[in-house]
Design an enzyme around this catalytic site. Sequence first.
Site, mmCIF file in Angstrom:
data_model
loop_
_atom_site.group_PDB
_atom_site.id
_atom_site.type_symbol
_atom_site.label_atom_id
_atom_site.label_comp_id
_atom_site.label_asym_id
_atom_site.label_seq_id
_atom_site.Cartn_x
_atom_site.Cartn_y
_atom_site.Cartn_z
ATOM 1 N N HIS A 43 8.202 21.596 1.030
ATOM 2 C CA HIS A 43 7.719 20.296 1.543
ATOM 3 C C HIS A 43 6.769 19.673 0.522
ATOM 4 C CE1 HIS A 43 6.177 17.776 5.160
ATOM 5 N NE2 HIS A 43 5.734 17.209 4.034
ATOM 6 N N HIS A 45 5.634 15.666 -1.560
ATOM 7 C CA HIS A 45 5.817 14.225 -1.772
ATOM 8 C C HIS A 45 5.636 13.964 -3.261
ATOM 9 C CE1 HIS A 45 5.483 13.282 2.585
ATOM 10 N NE2 HIS A 45 4.793 14.405 2.571
ATOM 11 N N LEU A 46 6.652 13.376 -3.873
ATOM 12 C CA LEU A 46 6.574 13.092 -5.311
ATOM 13 C C LEU A 46 6.257 11.633 -5.585
ATOM 14 C CD1 LEU A 46 9.661 15.125 -6.611
ATOM 15 C CD2 LEU A 46 7.266 15.847 -6.502
ATOM 16 N N ARG A 47 6.420 10.779 -4.548
ATOM 17 C CA ARG A 47 6.294 9.318 -4.736
ATOM 18 C C ARG A 47 7.338 8.827 -5.732
ATOM 19 N NH1 ARG A 47 3.571 10.088 -0.195
ATOM 20 N NH2 ARG A 47 1.350 10.429 -0.427
ATOM 21 N N ASN A 71 9.644 9.542 2.376
ATOM 22 C CA ASN A 71 8.852 8.408 2.875
ATOM 23 C C ASN A 71 8.303 7.550 1.738
ATOM 24 O OD1 ASN A 71 7.076 10.500 2.152
ATOM 25 N ND2 ASN A 71 5.507 9.838 3.592
ATOM 26 N N LYS A 129 14.654 14.190 7.600
ATOM 27 C CA LYS A 129 13.248 14.224 8.051
ATOM 28 C C LYS A 129 13.017 13.255 9.199
ATOM 29 C CE LYS A 129 8.834 15.186 7.905
ATOM 30 N NZ LYS A 129 7.867 14.925 6.845
ATOM 31 N N HIS A 166 8.003 15.923 11.522
ATOM 32 C CA HIS A 166 6.558 15.650 11.574
ATOM 33 C C HIS A 166 6.205 15.666 13.060
ATOM 34 C CE1 HIS A 166 2.692 13.866 10.126
ATOM 35 N NE2 HIS A 166 2.611 13.705 11.444
ATOM 36 N N HIS A 204 4.246 21.467 8.243
ATOM 37 C CA HIS A 204 2.779 21.509 8.111
ATOM 38 C C HIS A 204 2.070 21.750 9.446
ATOM 39 C CE1 HIS A 204 3.535 17.351 9.241
ATOM 40 N NE2 HIS A 204 3.858 16.988 8.035
ATOM 41 N N LEU A 249 -2.646 14.291 7.539
ATOM 42 C CA LEU A 249 -2.026 14.308 8.859
ATOM 43 C C LEU A 249 -0.907 15.343 8.890
ATOM 44 C CD1 LEU A 249 -1.955 10.484 9.637
ATOM 45 C CD2 LEU A 249 -3.238 12.237 10.890
ATOM 46 N N ASP A 277 3.065 20.279 1.408
ATOM 47 C CA ASP A 277 2.764 18.901 1.802
ATOM 48 C C ASP A 277 1.835 18.238 0.795
ATOM 49 O OD1 ASP A 277 3.034 16.573 3.233
ATOM 50 O OD2 ASP A 277 1.504 17.077 4.715
ATOM 51 N N HIS A 281 -2.426 10.347 -3.302
ATOM 52 C CA HIS A 281 -2.786 8.927 -3.169
ATOM 53 C C HIS A 281 -3.810 8.631 -4.258
ATOM 54 C CE1 HIS A 281 -0.908 8.191 0.787
ATOM 55 N NE2 HIS A 281 -1.249 9.437 1.064
ATOM 56 N N ALA A 293 -3.928 9.093 4.429
ATOM 57 C CA ALA A 293 -3.814 10.526 4.730
ATOM 58 C C ALA A 293 -3.002 11.201 3.639
ATOM 59 C CB ALA A 293 -3.127 10.711 6.076
HETATM 60 O O1 DOR Z 1 -1.282 13.800 5.072
HETATM 61 C C1 DOR Z 1 -0.134 13.390 5.022
HETATM 62 N N1 DOR Z 1 0.312 12.670 3.962
HETATM 63 N N2 DOR Z 1 0.680 13.634 6.043
HETATM 64 C C2 DOR Z 1 1.896 13.088 6.111
HETATM 65 O O2 DOR Z 1 2.573 13.321 7.085
HETATM 66 C C3 DOR Z 1 2.380 12.161 5.063
HETATM 67 C C4 DOR Z 1 1.699 12.388 3.804
HETATM 68 C C5 DOR Z 1 1.897 11.244 2.818
HETATM 69 O O3 DOR Z 1 3.052 10.869 2.578
HETATM 70 O O4 DOR Z 1 0.914 10.757 2.274
HETATM 71 ZN ZN ZN Z 2 4.557 15.550 4.237
#
Ligand code: DOR
Ligand code: ZN
Length: 395
Positions: A43, A45-47, A71, A129, A166, A204, A249, A277, A281, A293
């Site tokens: 799990h 996130h690479l953006r 996402n 997802k 989620h 998570h 989150l 996870d 940011h 988050a």
């Molecule tokens: O903390 C989080 N950040 N929880 C998530 O479910 C999404 C993630 C994000 O994409 O920033």
């Molecule tokens: Zn996530």
Amino acid sequence: MVDHSSNRFSLCADCLIGFRYNGRFYEGGCVNAFTIRAPDDWHCHLRDGDVLSRTVADQSRYFIRSIVMPNLASPVLTIDDAQAYYQRIMMHVPSGRQWQPCMTLYLTESMDAKTIRMAKQSSYILAVKLYPAGATTRSEFGVSNLSRIEPILSVMEEVDLPLLVHGEVVDDACDIFDREAQFIDRYLQPLVEKFPRLRVVLEHITTQAAVQFVRSSSSNVAATITPHHLLLNRNDLLVGGLKPHHYCLPVLKRSRDQQALIEAAISGYPCFFLGTDSAPHAVDAKESACGCAGIYSAHAALEFYAEVFEQHDALGRLEKFASEYGARFYQLPLNEQRVTLVKASWTVPEQLTFGSDMLVPLFAGQSIGWSVRDIEPVNNKCDKKGKGSASEYDY
Ligand code: DOR
Ligand code: ZN
């Protein structure tokens, strides 16, 4: 006597106390280096865009496969979206790395059955997802009414394509600390009863309730556990001033929930496995009146898990949690590569570059006791079907 060849641990000559491995206490030294099968991150996130040079370089350092969440600002909705995103990601893999991204689709109420069948046939889309609409970062395209996606869940169950969840309710009347437990009671328990053959990962997890739910479910239900939910609890977010870099989150919970997660991670139950996870940011988006988050841990993910397992005399169980249980759940081959962790402390930088911005990584400015020293490469392929190239499509 310790058999070094079988447990692959080496001992610190200076330490005369001893160490625990596989439930046994060995006198005469502490662990100062050990080698495990190379891990996967189920799990992350690479953006997208120029920040991929940061996230992909960090993810591919020793993970062999990573599930990439969908996402994005423009979410990954179709097979073509996933293919295009896959290709953008691969352009940033530093040369010599053996890492592969495992792609996911973003489940909406208008997802069609044909897309699910094509996803199952594709060589590198691994799962779908589910974001409850409004639950988290870029979840606005997600699902508001779970009954509307039941026909799709039925197709996923039929073709055996895992659902990643989620698990939080979106309900103004529900306290944010109760949202995971409420989601399990109101939606997830009924869902797994209605679709008993559907493979489901509750992502998570953050609570005792989630640990109990996963433990009491069938082997089709599993959970990922993040390093930050193992290392931190809500005091680390709220006591002594608000810490926006500890905001994620589902939100950090009580100490007793943290303890339940630690017990689950080190338990040796195959239903719990590694998923960071890691969710970057930019610093300005976190240090804001309405902060985003997400916690970035990809710079030191395995090192964080090693800290937790070591603190609980469970280093001998790290390999299965990090490198075995997830692959078995996803029915993928185990990695043949090996990584060596060394007891050598280092200080996490205060900030890391993130495209044209900066980000604040987990444990910024703090010391970590473990370093990943080297990865031994082998020539294995790691896409879904074990085929030669993940750029192949089968539909
Ligand atoms: O903390 C989080 N950040 N929880 C998530 O479910 C999404 C993630 C994000 O994409 O920033
Ligand atoms: Zn996530």
